[in-house]
Motif scaffolding. Structure first.
Motif, PDB file in Angstrom:
ATOM      1  N   THR A 164      42.626  22.222  48.887  1.00  8.19           N
ATOM      2  CA  THR A 164      42.483  22.239  47.437  1.00  8.19           C
ATOM      3  C   THR A 164      42.951  23.591  46.920  1.00  8.19           C
ATOM      4  OG1 THR A 164      40.580  20.756  47.538  1.00  8.19           O
ATOM      5  CG2 THR A 164      40.884  22.014  45.502  1.00  8.19           C
ATOM      6  N   VAL A 165      43.879  23.582  45.981  1.00  9.71           N
ATOM      7  CA  VAL A 165      44.384  24.822  45.395  1.00  9.71           C
ATOM      8  C   VAL A 165      43.667  25.055  44.071  1.00  9.71           C
ATOM      9  CG1 VAL A 165      46.417  26.028  44.526  1.00  9.71           C
ATOM     10  CG2 VAL A 165      46.624  24.491  46.496  1.00  9.71           C
ATOM     11  N   GLN A 166      42.956  26.159  43.970  1.00 10.46           N
ATOM     12  CA  GLN A 166      42.235  26.485  42.753  1.00 10.46           C
ATOM     13  C   GLN A 166      43.181  27.156  41.756  1.00 10.46           C
ATOM     14  OE1 GLN A 166      39.197  25.566  42.187  1.00 10.46           O
ATOM     15  NE2 GLN A 166      38.801  24.771  44.243  1.00 10.46           N
ATOM     16  N   PRO A 167      42.873  27.085  40.465  1.00  2.86           N
ATOM     17  CA  PRO A 167      43.737  27.722  39.466  1.00  2.86           C
ATOM     18  C   PRO A 167      43.812  29.230  39.674  1.00  2.86           C
ATOM     19  CG  PRO A 167      42.176  26.212  38.428  1.00  2.86           C
ATOM     20  CD  PRO A 167      41.766  26.345  39.864  1.00  2.86           C
ATOM     21  N   VAL A 168      44.914  29.811  39.260  1.00  2.00           N
ATOM     22  CA  VAL A 168      45.084  31.257  39.328  1.00  2.00           C
ATOM     23  C   VAL A 168      44.071  31.925  38.405  1.00  2.00           C
ATOM     24  CG1 VAL A 168      46.653  33.161  38.802  1.00  2.00           C
ATOM     25  CG2 VAL A 168      47.517  31.089  39.912  1.00  2.00           C
ATOM     26  N   ILE A 169      43.468  33.005  38.886  1.00  2.00           N
ATOM     27  CA  ILE A 169      42.498  33.757  38.084  1.00  2.00           C
ATOM     28  C   ILE A 169      43.248  34.820  37.296  1.00  2.00           C
ATOM     29  CG2 ILE A 169      40.456  35.226  38.158  1.00  2.00           C
ATOM     30  CD1 ILE A 169      39.732  33.862  40.816  1.00  2.00           C
ATOM     31  N   ASP A 170      43.197  34.737  35.982  1.00  2.00           N
ATOM     32  CA  ASP A 170      43.889  35.697  35.119  1.00  2.00           C
ATOM     33  C   ASP A 170      42.988  36.905  34.921  1.00  2.00           C
ATOM     34  OD1 ASP A 170      45.305  37.118  33.281  1.00  2.00           O
ATOM     35  OD2 ASP A 170      45.505  35.495  31.819  1.00  2.00           O
ATOM     36  N   LEU A 171      43.369  38.027  35.517  1.00  2.00           N
ATOM     37  CA  LEU A 171      42.543  39.225  35.451  1.00  2.00           C
ATOM     38  C   LEU A 171      42.638  39.931  34.100  1.00  2.00           C
ATOM     39  CD1 LEU A 171      43.123  40.730  39.004  1.00  2.00           C
ATOM     40  CD2 LEU A 171      41.419  39.073  38.239  1.00  2.00           C
ATOM     41  N   HIS A 172      43.511  39.455  33.222  1.00  2.00           N
ATOM     42  CA  HIS A 172      43.635  40.060  31.896  1.00  2.00           C
ATOM     43  C   HIS A 172      42.671  39.432  30.894  1.00  2.00           C
ATOM     44  CE1 HIS A 172      47.136  42.375  33.093  1.00  2.00           C
ATOM     45  NE2 HIS A 172      47.651  41.285  33.611  1.00  2.00           N
ATOM     46  N   THR A 173      42.006  38.356  31.291  1.00  2.00           N
ATOM     47  CA  THR A 173      41.061  37.710  30.385  1.00  2.00           C
ATOM     48  C   THR A 173      39.673  38.305  30.556  1.00  2.00           C
ATOM     49  OG1 THR A 173      40.512  35.986  31.993  1.00  2.00           O
ATOM     50  CG2 THR A 173      42.359  35.557  30.510  1.00  2.00           C
ATOM     51  N   GLY A 174      38.778  37.968  29.658  1.00  2.00           N
ATOM     52  CA  GLY A 174      37.407  38.444  29.739  1.00  2.00           C
ATOM     53  C   GLY A 174      36.540  37.699  28.755  1.00  2.00           C
ATOM     54  N   ARG A 175      35.241  37.767  28.962  1.00  2.00           N
ATOM     55  CA  ARG A 175      34.320  37.157  28.015  1.00  2.00           C
ATOM     56  C   ARG A 175      32.969  37.844  28.127  1.00  2.00           C
ATOM     57  NH1 ARG A 175      30.821  32.616  29.617  1.00  2.00           N
ATOM     58  NH2 ARG A 175      30.813  32.368  31.885  1.00  2.00           N
ATOM     59  N   SER A 176      32.128  37.606  27.166  1.00  2.00           N
ATOM     60  CA  SER A 176      30.786  38.175  27.174  1.00  2.00           C
ATOM     61  C   SER A 176      29.778  37.075  26.901  1.00  2.00           C
ATOM     62  CB  SER A 176      30.666  39.282  26.121  1.00  2.00           C
ATOM     63  OG  SER A 176      30.918  38.767  24.824  1.00  2.00           O
ATOM     64  N   VAL A 177      28.545  37.297  27.376  1.00  2.00           N
ATOM     65  CA  VAL A 177      27.462  36.338  27.166  1.00  2.00           C
ATOM     66  C   VAL A 177      26.236  37.095  26.672  1.00  2.00           C
ATOM     67  CG1 VAL A 177      28.312  34.747  28.930  1.00  2.00           C
ATOM     68  CG2 VAL A 177      26.692  36.538  29.565  1.00  2.00           C
ATOM     69  N   ASN A 178      25.238  36.343  26.234  1.00  2.00           N
ATOM     70  CA  ASN A 178      24.056  36.972  25.658  1.00  2.00           C
ATOM     71  C   ASN A 178      22.956  37.228  26.674  1.00  2.00           C
ATOM     72  OD1 ASN A 178      25.308  36.892  23.174  1.00  2.00           O
ATOM     73  ND2 ASN A 178      24.412  34.912  22.613  1.00  2.00           N
TER      74      ASN A 178
END
Length: 473
Positions: free
Chosen positions: A337-351
């Motif tokens: 199974t090939v997982q999607p490429v992880i884009d290291l330029h993205t980001g997010r925050s949570v509470n």
């Protein structure tokens, strides 16, 4: 220089230690420079001198010590330099070979070590690793390593290894082919007296050494790990007894593989345990079934100028590997199974307080290792996952979005404890950039490129920029 260390302040001791590192590195570089100057004085052909004793009678001659593109030196001239260096002439030859390679083949690395950016032994190791490359191939090593000299030694050597392989993949494939003919398993007999050896007693235990195909070794490791987990989970251990280590259970699993029928009987016995609900049965299974091996490979690839995959990849937990080696690692698995490429330029925050799994993974892939100043920990090389510490401490009464890529400092446990309890300050200037202050006034900038010493004024300037950024946000 502090004349009486017993009367020195903590700040004086720290700065004296830092000055000592700089002076030691400078002195070690100076020794290589002296060797090079001596070699330059003795670079002429001694056989061309009047009355020279012919080589066939033991006379002096020119020899090559370094890699392609380095000069020759008169062999007997190095004997006197060895005396001055208090060492055997072969040690002097080795040091000069490394110095030749640095000056003539790795000029970027040589300039960096002359500036004190790195330990001399590290760049000498790089010189030896790349010696078989020709003068054109070695340029790729020089460029990459020179840019990485502020990193920890283990990271520098990993980069050098990858670039040496990339510079000559055919030579590396030849190494792989050669090793395929040198596989084996050895069961050494105990030495007389080894049972009573206080430092390494062999009483009641045996030792096994094995050289296997890499894919077979990983498959064997997974099988042993899974069988060990099952043995540990189903062992009949009294409640009052100390739990045995996983090293113990891996040894038991390894020994059990000598009797495949016993392994199958044990695993079937787990499956057929009476009175176990389906949910409980699933919960009791090891993380991977030894009869159906699985593996996760995280592979870092790069593209060439033509848009094709480069010949070398970086595999987490293993290091640089040829693409053909990656294919070989996967050959034992029928389903991939090939997982999607992880884009290291993205980001997010949570509470919430806990960093989400995707944030942790991106941070670890960006940083590769512990971001404490001068840390050497590579997350993929150690068993324990890093602590994902909030760079700015989490405040449950604070604003939303405190947890995320922007506020994640991955640390080994010991460094996390030091930051938490010993007065260190840290500010995160980006997803892969931190500035640190120690309790007694040392300041460091840590990025994906390593650790750099900065002044108090530079630290304050970074802090002001960070504050203005926070206010703007």
């Amino acid at each position: 220089m502090i004349s009486d260390l017993s009367n020195a302040t903590p700040e004086q001791l720290l700065h004296a230690a830092e000055d000592g590192v700089r002076d030691r590195r400078k002195a070690e570089v100076r020794q290589l420079e002296l060797l090079l100057a001596w070699a330059d004085l003795h670079s002429g052909d001694p056989q061309a001198e009047p009355g020279a004793v012919p080589v066939r009678y033991g006379g002096p001659r020119l020899i090559s010590l370094g890699g392609d593109g380095t000069p020759e030196v008169a062999d007997l001239a190095l004997v006197e330099m060895a005396i001055a260096r208090h060492e055997h002439v072969l040690a002097t030859r080795g040091a000069l070979a490394d110095a030749f390679d640095l000056r003539h083949r790795l000029p970027g690395v040589w300039a960096g070590v002359q500036q004190g950016r790195c330990e001399v032994w590290v760049v000498r190791r790089v010189a030896r690793m790349s010696r078989n490359l020709d003068r054109h191939q070695v340029r790729i090593v020089d460029t990459a390593v020179a840019a990485a000299l502020d990193q920890a030694p283990s990271r520098i050597l990993t980069i050098a290894e990858a670039k040496v392989i990339e510079a000559d993949p055919a030579a590396h494939q030849a190494r792989i082919d050669k090793n395929q003919n040198q596989k084996g398993v050895w069961y050494p007999k105990p030495r007389p007296g080894s049972q009573l050896d206080e430092s390494d007693s062999q009483a009641g235990v045996g030792t096994v050494f094995a050289r296997l195909d890499e894919a077979d070794a990983l498959a064997h490791q997974h099988t042993v790990d899974d069988l060990a987990a099952a043995l540990a989970e189903h062992a009949d251990v009294p409640d009052s007894a100390e739990p045995l280590s996983m090293d113990h259970w891996r040894a038991e699993a390894f020994a059990m593989l000598a009797d495949p029928a016993a392994v199958l009987a044990f695993l079937n016995g787990i499956d057929d345990t009476p009175g176990t609900s389906e949910v409980e049965e699933v919960a009791q299974q090891p993380s991977r079934d030894p009869r159906s091996p699985t593996a996760e490979l995280i592979v870092h690839v790069s593209l060439t100028d033509t848009g094709e995959f480069g010949p070398v990849t970086r595999v987490e937990n293993l290091g640089p590997r040829l693409l053909d080696q990656v294919r070989n690692l996967l050959r034992q698995h029928a389903a991939i199974t090939v997982q999607p490429v992880i884009d290291l330029h993205t980001g997010r925050s949570v509470n919430g307080y806990e960093h989400p799994t995707d944030v942790k993974r991106r941070t670890q892939l960006r940083t590769v290792g512990d971001v404490f100043p001068h840390a050497t920990n590579l997350f993929t090389k150690q068993g324990r996952a890093p602590d994902h510490d909030h760079t700015t401490p989490y405040d449950k009464h604070g604003p939303p979005g405190q947890t995320g890529d922007h506020n994640d400092t991955p640390l080994a446990r010991h460094h996390h404890r030091a930051k938490t309890h010993h007065g260190y300050t840290v500010m995160q200037l980006g997803p892969d950039k931190w500035i640190w202050g120690t309790p007694h006034g040392l300041y460091r900038l840590v990025t994906g490129g390593g650790t750099t010493a900065i002044t108090r004024a530079e630290y304050q300037l970074h802090a002001e920029h960070s504050l203005r950024f926070d206010l703007a946000a």
